[in-house]
Design a protein around this motif. Sequence first.
Motif, PDB file in Angstrom:
ATOM      1  N   GLY A   1      -0.416  -8.267  -7.479  1.00 46.97           N
ATOM      2  CA  GLY A   1      -0.906  -8.968  -6.294  1.00 46.97           C
ATOM      3  C   GLY A   1       0.021  -8.921  -5.104  1.00 46.97           C
ATOM      4  N   ARG A   2       1.237  -8.380  -5.315  1.00 48.57           N
ATOM      5  CA  ARG A   2       2.184  -8.242  -4.198  1.00 48.57           C
ATOM      6  C   ARG A   2       1.811  -7.079  -3.275  1.00 48.57           C
ATOM      7  NH1 ARG A   2       4.190 -12.987  -3.816  1.00 48.57           N
ATOM      8  NH2 ARG A   2       2.667 -13.553  -5.394  1.00 48.57           N
ATOM      9  N   ALA A   3       0.930  -6.199  -3.728  1.00 50.70           N
ATOM     10  CA  ALA A   3       0.528  -5.054  -2.908  1.00 50.70           C
ATOM     11  C   ALA A   3      -0.672  -5.430  -2.037  1.00 50.70           C
ATOM     12  CB  ALA A   3       0.163  -3.865  -3.796  1.00 50.70           C
TER      13      ALA A   3
ATOM     14  N   ALA B   1       6.802   0.462   0.169  1.00 49.79           N
ATOM     15  CA  ALA B   1       6.579   0.214  -1.260  1.00 49.79           C
ATOM     16  C   ALA B   1       7.633  -0.713  -1.836  1.00 49.79           C
ATOM     17  CB  ALA B   1       6.588   1.533  -2.028  1.00 49.79           C
ATOM     18  N   ILE B   2       7.187  -1.494  -2.824  1.00 47.34           N
ATOM     19  CA  ILE B   2       8.098  -2.279  -3.660  1.00 47.34           C
ATOM     20  C   ILE B   2       8.130  -1.620  -5.030  1.00 47.34           C
ATOM     21  CG2 ILE B   2       8.512  -4.502  -4.795  1.00 47.34           C
ATOM     22  CD1 ILE B   2       7.032  -5.859  -2.509  1.00 47.34           C
ATOM     23  N   VAL B   3       9.312  -1.484  -5.605  1.00 47.37           N
ATOM     24  CA  VAL B   3       9.444  -1.001  -6.976  1.00 47.37           C
ATOM     25  C   VAL B   3       9.836  -2.190  -7.845  1.00 47.37           C
ATOM     26  CG1 VAL B   3      10.557   0.634  -8.532  1.00 47.37           C
ATOM     27  CG2 VAL B   3      10.228   1.246  -6.119  1.00 47.37           C
ATOM     28  N   TYR B   4       8.922  -2.608  -8.737  1.00 52.08           N
ATOM     29  CA  TYR B   4       9.239  -3.724  -9.647  1.00 52.08           C
ATOM     30  C   TYR B   4      10.082  -3.207 -10.803  1.00 52.08           C
ATOM     31  CZ  TYR B   4       9.064  -6.823 -13.578  1.00 52.08           C
ATOM     32  OH  TYR B   4       9.454  -7.590 -14.644  1.00 52.08           O
TER      33      TYR B   4
ATOM     34  N   LYS C   1      -6.251  -3.508   1.554  1.00 51.15           N
ATOM     35  CA  LYS C   1      -6.019  -3.436   0.110  1.00 51.15           C
ATOM     36  C   LYS C   1      -4.749  -2.642  -0.152  1.00 51.15           C
ATOM     37  CE  LYS C   1      -9.000   0.609  -0.668  1.00 51.15           C
ATOM     38  NZ  LYS C   1     -10.122   1.138  -1.480  1.00 51.15           N
ATOM     39  N   GLY C   2      -4.179  -2.834  -1.348  1.00 51.35           N
ATOM     40  CA  GLY C   2      -2.942  -2.146  -1.685  1.00 51.35           C
ATOM     41  C   GLY C   2      -3.121  -1.264  -2.904  1.00 51.35           C
ATOM     42  N   ARG C   3      -2.053  -0.552  -3.239  1.00 54.33           N
ATOM     43  CA  ARG C   3      -2.069   0.314  -4.426  1.00 54.33           C
ATOM     44  C   ARG C   3      -1.071  -0.209  -5.450  1.00 54.33           C
ATOM     45  NH1 ARG C   3      -0.889   4.127  -0.615  1.00 54.33           N
ATOM     46  NH2 ARG C   3      -2.648   5.266   0.258  1.00 54.33           N
ATOM     47  N   VAL C   4      -1.431  -0.084  -6.707  1.00 52.39           N
ATOM     48  CA  VAL C   4      -0.507  -0.400  -7.804  1.00 52.39           C
ATOM     49  C   VAL C   4      -0.339   0.870  -8.628  1.00 52.39           C
ATOM     50  CG1 VAL C   4      -0.056  -1.803  -9.833  1.00 52.39           C
ATOM     51  CG2 VAL C   4      -1.248  -2.797  -7.879  1.00 52.39           C
TER      52      VAL C   4
ATOM     53  N   THR D   1       4.959  -7.277   3.435  1.00 53.04           N
ATOM     54  CA  THR D   1       3.900  -6.431   3.987  1.00 53.04           C
ATOM     55  C   THR D   1       3.663  -5.203   3.120  1.00 53.04           C
ATOM     56  OG1 THR D   1       5.524  -5.222   5.310  1.00 53.04           O
ATOM     57  CG2 THR D   1       4.483  -7.136   6.347  1.00 53.04           C
ATOM     58  N   ALA D   2       4.030  -5.275   1.840  1.00 50.63           N
ATOM     59  CA  ALA D   2       3.966  -4.098   0.969  1.00 50.63           C
ATOM     60  C   ALA D   2       2.548  -3.552   0.833  1.00 50.63           C
ATOM     61  CB  ALA D   2       4.520  -4.427  -0.407  1.00 50.63           C
ATOM     62  N   LYS D   3       2.408  -2.250   1.024  1.00 50.36           N
ATOM     63  CA  LYS D   3       1.147  -1.562   0.775  1.00 50.36           C
ATOM     64  C   LYS D   3       1.080  -1.103  -0.684  1.00 50.36           C
ATOM     65  CE  LYS D   3      -2.537   1.131   1.570  1.00 50.36           C
ATOM     66  NZ  LYS D   3      -3.881   0.584   1.862  1.00 50.36           N
ATOM     67  N   ASN D   4       2.236  -0.721  -1.228  1.00 44.90           N
ATOM     68  CA  ASN D   4       2.290  -0.144  -2.571  1.00 44.90           C
ATOM     69  C   ASN D   4       3.216  -0.940  -3.488  1.00 44.90           C
ATOM     70  OD1 ASN D   4       0.905   2.686  -2.138  1.00 44.90           O
ATOM     71  ND2 ASN D   4       2.292   2.385  -0.393  1.00 44.90           N
ATOM     72  N   MET D   5       2.793  -1.106  -4.728  1.00 42.91           N
ATOM     73  CA  MET D   5       3.628  -1.709  -5.767  1.00 42.91           C
ATOM     74  C   MET D   5       3.785  -0.695  -6.888  1.00 42.91           C
ATOM     75  SD  MET D   5       5.428  -3.997  -7.261  1.00 42.91           S
ATOM     76  CE  MET D   5       5.234  -5.486  -6.290  1.00 42.91           C
TER      77      MET D   5
END
Length: 484
Positions: A156-158, A32-35, A166-169, A126-130
């Motif tokens: 869109g980074r997820a 995950a990325i934390v914005y 597909k990713g999660r936001v 390669t982030a799955k989650n944002m």
Amino acid sequence: MDGVNFDFTKKKTKRSRIQEILDRILSVNENAIVYCNTQANAEKIANEYERVNINTSYFEAFIDHLKSKYDNRWVVIESLEKGIGVHHGVVPKYIQKEIVGLFNKKESNVNILTSTTTITEGVNTTAKNMIVYKSEKGAGINGKPLLTFDAKNIAGRAGRFMEHFKGRVISLEKEFLDVIDKVGTQIEHKNYQLSNERKEIDDEMTPPEYLDNRSKQRLAEIKTLQEERNIPDYILSQFKVISKRDKIKMYDAINDLDGEAQRKINDLINDLNAIPYLKLNKNGFQVVLDLIKEFTLENKNLHFLIDRKYTDQNGTSASVLTASLLSYIYNGYLGVYNYNFERLEKRIKAKAEEAEKNNKKIDIETETKNAVNSAMRDTSTLIFNTFKYQLVKYLGVFNLMYKFRISQQQNKNFEDIKGIDKLLIKLEYNAFSHEARTASDYGVPQKIIDYYDSQTDSVRKKLLDSFDGYEKQIYQKIKKIIEE
């Protein structure tokens, strides 16, 4: 939620919710990325997330390198040991690159990234989650709400980089979801709208059909001033971020210098160009700063550093910026960091003494860690932003107009006049040779840049032999790029 279940019972704070979200994401072997809206928040979240240290053997050389070069209490180092990367604009470039590379490799176990908008600026992960911590950019008086374009870019980074279908936001604030669902405002270019209020600098880049009478009048005034001084277009058209009127004002200020000021500038230029290493003549540099000061009013931080004075041991008054730059030139990044940290450390000691007088205590360990991170941010901001982008811009205009005026006075070609080019190269690249600048652009540790800037084979060999394990790895990579 799509294979991951969160339990927010009794979790009312953002900190507890982020802990829950990241724990659950890691439990299903995802990343995950934390914005975050600010650099400080990116560091705060990385610091507060509770996780036992991971096995760092995969990037042992990198960790050892960081610990040997920087304060071990720096949040970037401590977070990496928990498998968390911190990514923002004033983390040194080569460290940013390495952190993203580790995040993109599962075997590294660096599967959380806390970041500002830097993650949306040409960085693939390669982030799955944002996870969105706050739906704005910046904070306080400098804070701005995210536009629909910004929100969609972050979301869109997820699920990118050919890793996930597909990713999660996940947003901690409803405002983000509201913004992302809106129809974005059409982007308008101020130079192509007749009704737009524009600055004088915009006139020069606006097609004639979009100019109003006021803009046309200003352009005509500048043309007259230019012709009166015989300044050719190829000179005045350089450094487009500074208006032509300001360049002409700079030309006039240089022309009005008295003999003493001119002598000091000559000493500055002669010292810069006389020896292989960089020597900054403080008195001459101060004359240049006094010249550019009036043009930096819109840049509050730079203007403050020039305007604020100190008195040295010889009783000479100089700008704080001069002292900061001298420290950087002669002592490098760590020299500036040590100065910034010691200044903050003195405040902590004074705060502790005051608390003791009132029978109170402060958490010195926490205060000191915060001071380390603040000093690192201040140091990087000064070197990688104030010096590299802001100061270079104004010094570059001074150098341009100074060399042109001297070429007129001495009836010589502009190209044959010496100026402060060497200082500009130092500030922009922290390197001089073509090879060293290539390495600097790529993003490598400073010792590798110093290696390519070395004047003799013996010095190069000495530096090469002193490379640590990580520097040796990066040297092999950049060597191939340079040799190609």
